[in-house]
Write an enzyme that holds these catalytic residues in place. Structure first.
Site, PDB file in Angstrom:
ATOM      1  CG  ASP A 137      -2.137  -0.809   1.326  1.00 37.19           C
ATOM      2  OD1 ASP A 137      -2.337  -1.432   0.030  1.00 37.19           O
ATOM      3  OD2 ASP A 137      -2.461  -1.254   2.134  1.00 37.19           O
ATOM      4  NE  ARG A 187      -4.136  -1.651  -4.599  1.00 34.67           N
ATOM      5  CZ  ARG A 187      -3.789  -1.821  -3.269  1.00 34.67           C
ATOM      6  NH1 ARG A 187      -3.576  -0.900  -2.249  1.00 34.67           N
ATOM      7  NH2 ARG A 187      -3.680  -3.226  -2.911  1.00 34.67           N
TER       8      ARG A 187
HETATM    9  C1  LIG Z   1      -8.813  -1.344  -3.916  1.00 34.45           C
HETATM   10  C2  LIG Z   1      -8.082  -0.091  -3.374  1.00 34.45           C
HETATM   11  C3  LIG Z   1      -6.961   0.185  -2.893  1.00 34.45           C
HETATM   12  C4  LIG Z   1      -6.302   1.344  -2.216  1.00 34.45           C
HETATM   13  N1  LIG Z   1      -5.142   1.349  -1.731  1.00 34.45           N
HETATM   14  C5  LIG Z   1      -5.016   2.768  -1.607  1.00 34.45           C
HETATM   15  C6  LIG Z   1      -3.450   3.087  -1.253  1.00 34.45           C
HETATM   16  O1  LIG Z   1      -2.539   2.071  -1.310  1.00 34.45           O
HETATM   17  N2  LIG Z   1      -3.227   4.231  -0.858  1.00 34.45           N
HETATM   18  C7  LIG Z   1      -4.044   5.344  -0.823  1.00 34.45           C
HETATM   19  O2  LIG Z   1      -3.512   6.358  -0.644  1.00 34.45           O
HETATM   20  N3  LIG Z   1      -5.243   5.014  -1.252  1.00 34.45           N
HETATM   21  C8  LIG Z   1      -5.741   3.867  -1.673  1.00 34.45           C
HETATM   22  N4  LIG Z   1      -7.061   3.674  -2.053  1.00 34.45           N
HETATM   23  C9  LIG Z   1      -8.096   4.773  -1.696  1.00 34.45           C
HETATM   24  C10 LIG Z   1      -8.152   5.571  -2.937  1.00 34.45           C
HETATM   25  O3  LIG Z   1      -7.051   6.530  -3.082  1.00 34.45           O
HETATM   26  C11 LIG Z   1      -9.395   6.532  -2.723  1.00 34.45           C
HETATM   27  O4  LIG Z   1      -9.361   7.342  -1.945  1.00 34.45           O
HETATM   28  C12 LIG Z   1     -10.544   6.041  -3.067  1.00 34.45           C
HETATM   29  O5  LIG Z   1     -10.876   4.731  -3.646  1.00 34.45           O
HETATM   30  C13 LIG Z   1     -11.846   6.796  -3.355  1.00 34.45           C
HETATM   31  O6  LIG Z   1     -11.543   7.257  -4.540  1.00 34.45           O
HETATM   32  P1  LIG Z   1     -12.281   6.809  -5.864  1.00 34.45           P
HETATM   33  O7  LIG Z   1     -11.439   6.472  -6.901  1.00 34.45           O
HETATM   34  O8  LIG Z   1     -13.167   5.807  -5.651  1.00 34.45           O
HETATM   35  O9  LIG Z   1     -13.257   8.017  -6.511  1.00 34.45           O
HETATM   36  P2  LIG Z   1     -14.105   9.016  -5.661  1.00 34.45           P
HETATM   37  O10 LIG Z   1     -13.877  10.443  -6.207  1.00 34.45           O
HETATM   38  O11 LIG Z   1     -14.130   9.030  -4.110  1.00 34.45           O
HETATM   39  O12 LIG Z   1     -15.364   8.791  -5.956  1.00 34.45           O
HETATM   40  C14 LIG Z   1     -15.467   8.988  -7.403  1.00 34.45           C
HETATM   41  C15 LIG Z   1     -16.870   8.401  -8.112  1.00 34.45           C
HETATM   42  O13 LIG Z   1     -17.187   7.033  -7.493  1.00 34.45           O
HETATM   43  C16 LIG Z   1     -18.413   6.822  -7.491  1.00 34.45           C
HETATM   44  N5  LIG Z   1     -18.876   6.393  -6.075  1.00 34.45           N
HETATM   45  C17 LIG Z   1     -17.741   6.309  -5.014  1.00 34.45           C
HETATM   46  N6  LIG Z   1     -18.610   5.397  -4.144  1.00 34.45           N
HETATM   47  C18 LIG Z   1     -19.611   5.070  -4.544  1.00 34.45           C
HETATM   48  C19 LIG Z   1     -20.502   4.190  -3.981  1.00 34.45           C
HETATM   49  N7  LIG Z   1     -20.686   4.063  -2.631  1.00 34.45           N
HETATM   50  N8  LIG Z   1     -21.821   4.235  -4.494  1.00 34.45           N
HETATM   51  C20 LIG Z   1     -21.635   4.507  -5.811  1.00 34.45           C
HETATM   52  N9  LIG Z   1     -20.961   5.541  -6.439  1.00 34.45           N
HETATM   53  C21 LIG Z   1     -19.890   5.607  -5.711  1.00 34.45           C
HETATM   54  C22 LIG Z   1     -19.197   8.148  -7.525  1.00 34.45           C
HETATM   55  O14 LIG Z   1     -19.675   8.277  -8.525  1.00 34.45           O
HETATM   56  C23 LIG Z   1     -18.018   9.115  -6.928  1.00 34.45           C
HETATM   57  O15 LIG Z   1     -18.515  10.454  -7.596  1.00 34.45           O
HETATM   58  C24 LIG Z   1      -7.339   2.464  -2.455  1.00 34.45           C
HETATM   59  C25 LIG Z   1      -8.705   2.339  -3.114  1.00 34.45           C
HETATM   60  C26 LIG Z   1      -8.986   1.158  -3.744  1.00 34.45           C
HETATM   61  C27 LIG Z   1     -10.429   1.004  -4.307  1.00 34.45           C
END
Ligand SMILES: Cc1cc2nc3c(=O)[nH]c(=O)nc-3n(C[C@H](O)[C@H](O)[C@H](O)COP(=O)(O)OP(=O)(O)OC[C@H]3O[C@@H](n4cnc5c(N)ncnc54)[C@H](O)[C@@H]3O)c2cc1C
Length: 311
Positions: A137, A187
């Protein structure tokens, strides 16, 4: 303001006691965290694998302050990998593990990087024996350099060790180019942390644009991209780009967090894509949830949306 309030709440023992004992909160936590124990994690993993999804397990905890605790975290991962193997769930990388470098020693006052390297190498050896992989991570931006250094060093022995690029950081297109090499598991996420405008993009639109840029570099390259987002627009861009790059469905994967957009996870998998669900477990869930909200105020909306919709 909101961020300060959340951070204050996260540091308060009284708030922690209330939050961890209110039944509603336990229900909310159960949606995002598999449970306190490895048994809980294995049960959730079995269910997700049966649904045709892949899994990456995260043993909750970070910022470990002593070498014994860092070694104990690595031991927990090694036991978990043994149990996944015994249950036939880890072969071909179906269930792998995600490890935070600070959980296994990176921040120790003395020999932090060396301790983390040794502990991660032990976990990688156990993962290899279980037929699966490890992904490191990515944490705060100050940890990016040492984490990429650790990944680079360990990849000499464990070439399938994965690492993470966060598109909120200005450096990420360059890191993507450096990491888009044969066999490289990367990732791509937006990033769950805060950083000054000098190193990070302040606007969400810029973070998204940078995500699309990094995505293109990774998908056009010869590595194995892991597209970690719930964002429908970016998921759709990824599909278009993967087709343009003539990528077979097994040469990349989508990743989402446990409890977020489960229907979308199944939809993508039913369409033939590889989809991995990131599943945290362990009793240290309080910090995981509250810090996620505090680190980036936009995540509060993300969290609340998640409560309102299971879409
Ligand atoms: C598998 C995985 C591993 C990760 N590992 C790390 C890491 O190592 N380091 C790190 O800093 N971060 C990590 N993250 C977290 C990541 O950086 C984000 O903070 C988090 O995923 C939210 O960003 P998003 O890309 O989903 O977009 P967001 O901008 O939060 O959401 C984008 C869009 O997704 C849709 N959406 C989101 N949630 C929902 C919902 N519940 N229902 C419907 N639509 C929804 C909406 O349309 C929203 O506008 C990880 C995330 C994932 C998925």
């Amino acid at each position: 303001m909101l961020r300060r309030a959340l951070l204050a709440a996260s540091a308060s023992e009284r708030v922690r006691r209330i939050v961890t004992t209110v039944p509603l909160t336990r229900d909310v936590v159960a949606r995002f965290v598999a449970g306190d124990t490895a048994d809980d994690a294995l049960a959730v993993t079995r269910r997700l694998l049966d649904d045709g999804l892949l899994v990456s397990l995260d043993y909750l905890g970070e910022d470990t302050a002593d070498p014994e605790q860092a070694a104990a975290v690595a031991d927990e991962y090694i036991r978990l990998l043994g149990r996944l193997d015994a249950a036939g769930m880890s072969g071909s990388g179906r269930a792998e593990v995600s490890v935070k470098p600070t959980a296994v020693g990176l921040d120790l006052a003395e020999h932090g990087e060396k301790t983390a390297r040794e502990n991660i190498a032990r976990i990688c050896a156990a993962a290899r024996a279980a037929g699966t992989t490890v992904t490191l991570d990515m944490e705060e931006h100050t940890r990016v350099e040492p984490t990429l250094r650790l990944a680079g060093q360990l990849r000499a022995d464990f070439p399938d060790l994965g690492c993470v690029i966060q598109s909120y950081l200005r450096r990420s297109p360059e890191d993507s180019r450096a990491l888009a090499v044969t066999g490289s598991r990367v990732r791509l996420c937006k990033g769950a942390y805060n950083a000054a405008a000098g190193v990070a993009f302040p606007a969400r639109a810029e973070v998204d644009r940078c995500y699309a840029r990094c995505l293109r570099v990774l998908l056009d390259g010869p590595g194995y991209p892991m597209i970690a987002t719930h964002d429908p627009r970016l998921i759709s861009i990824a599909g278009v780009r993967a087709r343009a790059a003539r990528r077979p469905a097994d040469s990349f994967e989508y990743q989402m967090l446990y409890g977020i957009r489960p229907a979308e996870q199944l939809r993508l998998a039913a369409g033939g894509s590889r989809v991995r669900v990131y599943v945290p477990y362990g009793s240290d869930w309080y910090g995981y949830l509250v810090r996620r909200l505090a680190e980036r105020p936009a995540n509060l909306a993300f969290f609340l949306r998640s409560l309102a919709s299971r879409g």
